[in-house]
Every structure is written in C-alpha cells, then in structure tokens.
Design an enzyme around this catalytic site. Structure first.
Site, PDB file in Angstrom:
ATOM      1  N   CYS A 179       0.812  -1.229   0.000  1.00 15.89           N
ATOM      2  CA  CYS A 179       0.000   0.000   0.000  1.00 15.89           C
ATOM      3  C   CYS A 179       0.845   1.278   0.000  1.00 15.89           C
ATOM      4  CB  CYS A 179      -0.951   0.005   1.184  1.00 15.89           C
ATOM      5  SG  CYS A 179      -2.020  -1.443   1.213  1.00 15.89           S
ATOM      6  N   HIS A 229      -2.902   7.358   2.147  1.00 11.50           N
ATOM      7  CA  HIS A 229      -3.400   6.046   1.723  1.00 11.50           C
ATOM      8  C   HIS A 229      -4.827   5.882   2.223  1.00 11.50           C
ATOM      9  CE1 HIS A 229      -3.941   1.908   0.916  1.00 11.50           C
ATOM     10  NE2 HIS A 229      -3.746   1.492   2.142  1.00 11.50           N
ATOM     11  N   ASN A 254     -10.176   0.125   0.050  1.00 13.32           N
ATOM     12  CA  ASN A 254      -8.704   0.129   0.052  1.00 13.32           C
ATOM     13  C   ASN A 254      -8.212  -0.480  -1.262  1.00 13.32           C
ATOM     14  OD1 ASN A 254      -5.992  -0.314   0.492  1.00 13.32           O
ATOM     15  ND2 ASN A 254      -6.241  -1.071   2.580  1.00 13.32           N
TER      16      ASN A 254
HETATM   17  O1  UT7 Z   1      -3.786  -1.063   3.388  1.00 14.61           O
HETATM   18  C1  UT7 Z   1      -2.771  -1.286   4.299  1.00 14.61           C
HETATM   19  C2  UT7 Z   1      -3.079  -0.702   5.562  1.00 14.61           C
HETATM   20  N1  UT7 Z   1      -4.242  -1.352   6.151  1.00 14.61           N
HETATM   21  C3  UT7 Z   1      -4.892  -0.732   7.087  1.00 14.61           C
HETATM   22  O2  UT7 Z   1      -4.564   0.388   7.367  1.00 14.61           O
HETATM   23  C4  UT7 Z   1      -5.967  -1.466   7.827  1.00 14.61           C
HETATM   24  C5  UT7 Z   1      -5.774  -1.195   9.293  1.00 14.61           C
HETATM   25  N2  UT7 Z   1      -6.780  -1.787  10.148  1.00 14.61           N
HETATM   26  C6  UT7 Z   1      -8.061  -1.367  10.172  1.00 14.61           C
HETATM   27  O3  UT7 Z   1      -8.451  -0.518   9.393  1.00 14.61           O
HETATM   28  C7  UT7 Z   1      -8.972  -1.938  11.231  1.00 14.61           C
HETATM   29  O4  UT7 Z   1      -8.202  -2.630  12.188  1.00 14.61           O
HETATM   30  C8  UT7 Z   1     -10.051  -2.879  10.660  1.00 14.61           C
HETATM   31  C9  UT7 Z   1     -11.061  -2.060   9.862  1.00 14.61           C
HETATM   32  C10 UT7 Z   1      -9.423  -3.930   9.791  1.00 14.61           C
HETATM   33  C11 UT7 Z   1     -10.809  -3.563  11.806  1.00 14.61           C
HETATM   34  O5  UT7 Z   1     -11.381  -2.582  12.657  1.00 14.61           O
HETATM   35  P1  UT7 Z   1     -11.193  -2.722  14.232  1.00 14.61           P
HETATM   36  O6  UT7 Z   1     -11.936  -1.607  14.841  1.00 14.61           O
HETATM   37  O7  UT7 Z   1      -9.716  -2.809  14.496  1.00 14.61           O
HETATM   38  O8  UT7 Z   1     -11.970  -4.058  14.552  1.00 14.61           O
HETATM   39  P2  UT7 Z   1     -11.420  -5.423  15.187  1.00 14.61           P
HETATM   40  O9  UT7 Z   1     -10.572  -6.131  14.208  1.00 14.61           O
HETATM   41  O10 UT7 Z   1     -10.850  -5.132  16.538  1.00 14.61           O
HETATM   42  O11 UT7 Z   1     -12.774  -6.211  15.370  1.00 14.61           O
HETATM   43  C12 UT7 Z   1     -13.816  -5.748  16.222  1.00 14.61           C
HETATM   44  C13 UT7 Z   1     -15.000  -6.674  16.118  1.00 14.61           C
HETATM   45  C14 UT7 Z   1     -14.622  -8.146  16.293  1.00 14.61           C
HETATM   46  O12 UT7 Z   1     -15.655  -8.787  17.015  1.00 14.61           O
HETATM   47  P3  UT7 Z   1     -15.482  -9.066  18.595  1.00 14.61           P
HETATM   48  O13 UT7 Z   1     -14.251  -9.913  18.708  1.00 14.61           O
HETATM   49  O14 UT7 Z   1     -15.308  -7.717  19.220  1.00 14.61           O
HETATM   50  O15 UT7 Z   1     -16.747  -9.749  18.932  1.00 14.61           O
HETATM   51  C15 UT7 Z   1     -14.612  -8.681  14.885  1.00 14.61           C
HETATM   52  O16 UT7 Z   1     -14.886 -10.042  14.814  1.00 14.61           O
HETATM   53  O17 UT7 Z   1     -15.587  -6.566  14.819  1.00 14.61           O
HETATM   54  C16 UT7 Z   1     -15.743  -7.887  14.264  1.00 14.61           C
HETATM   55  N3  UT7 Z   1     -15.645  -7.779  12.804  1.00 14.61           N
HETATM   56  C17 UT7 Z   1     -16.702  -7.602  11.998  1.00 14.61           C
HETATM   57  N4  UT7 Z   1     -18.014  -7.485  12.245  1.00 14.61           N
HETATM   58  C18 UT7 Z   1     -18.826  -7.296  11.202  1.00 14.61           C
HETATM   59  C19 UT7 Z   1     -14.528  -7.848  12.047  1.00 14.61           C
HETATM   60  N5  UT7 Z   1     -14.840  -7.715  10.741  1.00 14.61           N
HETATM   61  C20 UT7 Z   1     -16.191  -7.560  10.694  1.00 14.61           C
HETATM   62  C21 UT7 Z   1     -17.098  -7.370   9.633  1.00 14.61           C
HETATM   63  N6  UT7 Z   1     -18.393  -7.247   9.932  1.00 14.61           N
HETATM   64  N7  UT7 Z   1     -16.712  -7.286   8.332  1.00 14.61           N
END
Ligand code: UT7
Length: 330
Positions: free
Chosen positions: A124, A257, A287
């Site tokens: 990225c 990005h 993304n």
């Molecule tokens: O391109 C290169 C750079 N990439 C990035 O910059 C991405 C960086 N990371 C992010 O943008 C975020 O970490 C994400 C968008 C990927 C995830 O957001 P988050 O706020 O960090 O969520 P999380 O991974 O901590 O997950 C929170 C909850 C989890 O459930 P529990 O364990 O709290 O019950 C996940 O299972 O959200 C759940 N979850 C979803 N729920 C509905 C994860 N994906 C989904 C989904 N739909 N698609």
C-alpha cells in the site's frame, strides 16, 4: 526542458485514474457474505472504516488494463503524447503475471517501446515508493518524462470467507505524469520499511514446481496494522516538512493512503490540519492498496480542489511493513 546547468526538478503535470465499472455497495457485500453464512453489516463497515462502495474487475481484466486507462487519462491531462514517456514505474502487489513486470506489459499496451519500465513492490506504500524512485531518476538525469502508476486487482486475492478483510479492499488504478522541470514540484521524500512485521499483512503463498505453495489469499491482523499505521504516519509527514523547510501550516492538502477514515483523520489531527484539507475517497472505492493515493489525488484535482501551486502531502502505509511520504507543490 532545463539547461544542463540549471537545477533539475520533477513535477506532476497530469493525473488520471480508473475504477472498473462493476460497483459493489456494502449491501452487496452483506448479501455476498450471507450466501456463505457469514454476517457483516453496512453499519459495521461504515463505522469502522468509512467504506461504502468498492469496484471489482471482470474476469480477464488485469492490473495493466486498469493502469492503461489511468495512464491515458493522465497523459491527456498533461498534454503529453505517449511516445514522450521515457520511464514507466508501476506500483502493484497484484501483477498480471509472476513476470515480466506489469510495467513492461503496460508499455506494450501504450504502444511505446524501448523506454525503461519496471514494477515497485511496497504494497500500500507502493505509489509513494514509485514516485520517489521516478523523482530521483529525473533529478539525476536518467529520465525526463515518467508515468508513475499504482494499479491493483485485490479482488483476486481476497478470502471471501474472512469478513475481517474481504469487505475492505477493491480494485482500481491511478497514474501521474512526472516531468523534468526548472521549478520544484516534488520537494521532499521519506521512505521506510520494518521487516519485523512481514506477517501482519501478507499473501503468504508462492509458486513452486508448477504449484501454489501456501495460501494465495490476503491475510491481515487489522488491529496490529492500525496501531503501526497511526504511529508512523506523523513521523514521515514531519520528516518531509523538515527536509523541505516547510511547516504544517504550509500544507494545503493531505492525500493519505485510503484504507480507513479513522487512520486518515488521526493523521490530520496530529498535523493540526482541519479535516477540510483531508482528501478522503475511501468511501467510494475501499482500500485499493498502491492505487489509492494516485486515485484520491486525481479525484481532488478533477474536482478542482487541488490547484496549481498548492502544497500537497502524500502518505502511504501498508504491508512490509512499509510507510513513507512525499511533499510536493502541485
Ligand atoms: O492497506 C494497508 C493498511 N491497512 C490498514 O490500514 C488497515 C488497518 N486496520 C483497520 O483498518 C482496522 O483494524 C479494521 C477495519 C481492519 C478492523 O477494525 P477494528 O476496529 O480494528 O476491529 P477489530 O478487528 O478489533 O474487530 C472488532 C469486532 C470483532 O468482534 P469481537 O471480537 O469484538 O466480537 C470482529 O470479529 O468486529 C468484528 N468484525 C466484523 N463485524 C462485522 C470484524 N470484521 C467484521 C465485519 N463485519 N466485516
């Protein structure tokens, strides 16, 4: 063209972009995942990322095809004919083939032959890396007119059984024409990588003995990438400002990005930039990895937001772990 004794600079003279026509909304992703017994929601995707739509290529369409459209658009905007191009740098992690480079394939599709053409692989951060390389080649006299491209078909490497990643990414391309100039365009660049974190965002598979060894699909520890990203982007921004002798107040536009609106807003806040100066297009295409920065840049230019003479900060961050920034006068 500069005289042999004048300082040599590089400057963006045209921008272009391409999104494939097939658009999928968050509702479409909810339905696609539901068919696999996986739950997600428009609310979750919008709240956590800011993404509302993404575009996927049709079968048989490759990164070079999207790049070709973006390059023609950028060449037209610059008023430059393809045969004036003497360097093509393509940033991609989803190349058409294992080899040759997507840049070579693109060169042939542009109908120009003989100029240097190669790919840059920094996931990225790829466009920021590619622009830095092209800038250096122009400043040292190795090139005069470069096409610098980010092009990706991430839909090909998504695991649609993994809701934590498949809702985030899309396909697209962005390109700029970077030309030799007597006045500065690119003011400063700053690139980094930390290979200790290769595992947090990767496609671990490879091709060997006629077979795919390991998974050919994207895997990401999102929260780990998030933490690293918000930690490093401010430093890269400050590094290019220092190198260019400029301050935060000089930034007219931040074009980061486009992965997550929360990361972008956090960077803007750390740089004390009002959110009106943040170019955010992640809602429209998700993304798109190396394509996201030139895509967002092109949208802001075409909307007339970024004007000639504006100071623009580009920032990339992603797999590797890689990050970097480019400060430029448009
Ligand atoms: O391109 C290169 C750079 N990439 C990035 O910059 C991405 C960086 N990371 C992010 O943008 C975020 O970490 C994400 C968008 C990927 C995830 O957001 P988050 O706020 O960090 O969520 P999380 O991974 O901590 O997950 C929170 C909850 C989890 O459930 P529990 O364990 O709290 O019950 C996940 O299972 O959200 C759940 N979850 C979803 N729920 C509905 C994860 N994906 C989904 C989904 N739909 N698609």
């Amino acid at each position: 063209m500069t005289s042999p004794h004048a300082p040599r600079y590089s400057r963006i003279t045209g921008t272009g972009s391409c999104l494939p026509p097939h658009k999928l909304s968050n509702a479409d992703m909810v339905a696609l995942l539901a068919a696999r017994g996986i739950e997600t929601s428009d609310d979750w995707i919008v709240e956590r990322t800011g993404i509302r739509n993404r575009h996927f290529v049709a079968d048989g369409v490759n990164a070079s095809d999207l790049a070709l459209v973006a390059c023609r658009d950028a060449l037209e905007a610059a008023g430059v004919k393809a045969d004036a191009v003497d360097l093509i740098v393509v940033a991609t992690s989803t190349p058409d083939m294992v080899f040759p480079s997507t840049a070579s394939i693109l060169q042939n599709k542009l109908g120009i032959h003989g100029c240097a053409a190669f790919d840059v692989q920094a996931v990225c951060s790829g466009f920021v890396y590619a622009l830095t390389v092209a800038d250096a080649m122009i400043k040292t006299g190795s090139a005069r007119c470069a096409l610098v491209v980010g092009s990706e078909v991430f839909s090909r490497i998504l695991n649609f059984d993994d809701r934590t990643t498949c809702v985030l990414f899309g396909d697209g391309a962005g390109a700029v024409v970077l030309q030799e100039s007597a006045v500065p365009g690119i003011l400063a660049t700053d690139l980094h990588a930390d290979g200790r974190h290769v595992g947090i965002l990767c496609v671990p598979g490879t091709v060997s003995g006629g077979q795919v060894i390991g998974s050919p699909l994207l895997t990401m520890d999102g929260p780990a990438v998030f933490r690293l990203a918000v930690g490093v982007l401010e430093g890269a921004a400050r590094a290019v400002l220092d190198k260019a002798g400029r301050s935060e107040a000089d930034i007219d536009w931040l074009v980061p990005h486009q992965a997550n609106i929360r990361i972008m807003q956090s960077t803007a806040r750390k740089l004390k930039l009002p959110l009106e100066k943040l170019v955010a297009t992640v809602d429209a295409h998700g993304n798109t990895s190396a394509a996201s920065v030139p895509l967002a840049l092109d949208v802001a230019v075409k909307q007339g937001r970024i004007q000639a003479g504006d100071t623009v900060l580009l920032e990339g961050v992603g797999g590797g772990f890689t990050w970097g920034a480019v400060l430029l006068d448009y």
